[in-house]
Design an enzyme around this catalytic site. Structure first.
Site, short mmCIF file in Angstrom:
data_model
loop_
_atom_site.label_atom_id
_atom_site.label_comp_id
_atom_site.label_asym_id
_atom_site.label_seq_id
_atom_site.Cartn_x
_atom_site.Cartn_y
_atom_site.Cartn_z
N ARG A 176 0.86 -1.18 0.00
CA ARG A 176 0.00 0.00 0.00
C ARG A 176 0.90 1.23 0.00
NH1 ARG A 176 -1.36 2.59 4.60
NH2 ARG A 176 -1.46 0.73 5.91
N HIS B 235 -3.75 4.21 4.67
CA HIS B 235 -4.85 3.25 4.77
C HIS B 235 -6.15 3.91 4.33
CE1 HIS B 235 -7.42 0.07 6.33
NE2 HIS B 235 -8.11 0.99 6.96
N TYR C 275 3.98 5.49 11.34
CA TYR C 275 4.30 4.11 11.68
C TYR C 275 5.22 3.40 10.69
CZ TYR C 275 0.18 3.41 8.64
OH TYR C 275 -0.73 3.45 7.61
#
Length: 329
Positions: A235, A239, A248
């Site tokens: 990805r 998200h 993160y």
């Protein structure tokens, strides 16, 4: 689009064209969310090969696909009206405006792992009715940890149902890395526990994804049972449009995966004029879709109470009455 294993240049050009439409429309959708047109959006950047390659293997006369909320590439590959599909993201209708039955693409499913159980139910029906079709269930590596997914795979394995479980393993379950939430490190390896086929494939190689999915669907249709395909991809964006992946994951990781961009990878095997033509087409489709999406009229407010339940509940009827009184005041 369906081909025999092994593609010619025309097949690859078509897959690239579809991937590029998905990429440009995905970018347009993100921009629309930032402009306040869409309340939220889940980008699919980086997963175009996994989605287009798998959906292009479907036989739309008998198969059915069950998406999450991120399968724009599948919708593009299946020929779904893109304005009607994107209208779902406006969140003002009961679902989207496209005909799920006609397109063979089920409505969006925002329940983590939800499409998998629906696909298995459909596959059971297809087996009982002897339709000769197979279901394709989309989910992510994060969803693979849901109990529903394990139950669905076990059920499908017991009854040898015609369903292909397609996991887009994009490295992150929102902010949780796959290495910390998938025991054993592989979703495909779990298939053996249910007595079904499991295979890992390079999710950024559109031809490899297409061939693996086509083979699994053909096997499922002919009584060979279900399969798990784990497409290893990434990805590239957040998200969702409310997520900040910089909190993160590292810039070095993102840069490393950018080199494996499925769009750039596919483009390297095509002539420059083919890439240019595909780019021109994709930009035009994205712009036209966004323009028509902006122009869609809002549904009548009274439809807020329609199709909520088969038989309206007392509470819903009271809410409808109160709403009508507020409109008349």
């Amino acid at each position: 689009m369906r081909t025999l294993l092994g593609m010619d240049d025309a097949d690859l050009r078509e897959l690239f064209r579809l991937m590029l439409v998905a990429r440009r429309l995905d970018e347009e959708a993100t921009a629309l969310q930032r402009q306040g047109v869409l309340p939220a959006y889940a980008p699919a950047r980086g997963q175009e090969a996994a989605q287009v390659g798998s959906a292009a293997a479907l036989d739309l006369t008998r198969d059915f696909a069950f998406p999450t909320y991120r399968e724009l590439g599948a919708a593009v590959a299946m020929g779904v009206d893109l304005v009607a599909y994107m209208a779902t993201h406006l969140n003002i209708w009961h679902g989207g405006l496209y005909d799920a039955s006609a397109t063979r693409l089920a409505p969006f499913n925002a329940v983590v792992g939800g499409p998998v159980t629906h696909a298995v139910g459909w596959a059971m029906g297809a087996q009982l009715d002897d339709t000769g079709g197979a279901a394709l269930a989309y989910f992510g590596d994060g969803a693979s940890s849901q109990g529903d997914v394990h139950e669905a795979m076990n059920f499908a394995g017991v009854y040898r149902l015609p369903v292909v479980f397609f996991c887009q393993s994009n490295g992150w379950a929102i902010s949780m890395p796959t290495t910390e939430q998938v025991a054993g490190g592989s979703v495909a390896d779990r298939a053996a526990g249910y007595g079904i086929e499991g295979v890992r494939v390079d999710g950024n190689d559109v031809a490899a994804v297409h061939e693996a999915t086509l083979a699994a669907l053909e096997r499922a249709r002919t009584g060979g049972g279900p399969a798990v395909i784990e497409a290893m991809t990434y990805r590239m964006g957040p998200h969702s449009t409310s997520d900040d992946p910089g909190r993160y994951r590292s810039a070095a990781e993102e840069s490393s995966w950018a080199e494996a961009d499925p769009i750039a990878r596919a483009a390297r095997s095509l002539a420059a004029e083919d890439v240019s033509a595909a780019e021109e087409h994709a930009v035009a489709v994205a712009r036209e879709t966004a323009e028509k999406l902006r122009g869609l009229p809002a549904p009548p407010a009274a439809e807020l109470f329609t199709f909520v339940y088969r038989e309206p509940t007392t509470a819903l009827l009271e809410q409808q009455r109160a709403w009508k009184e507020s409109q008349d005041a």
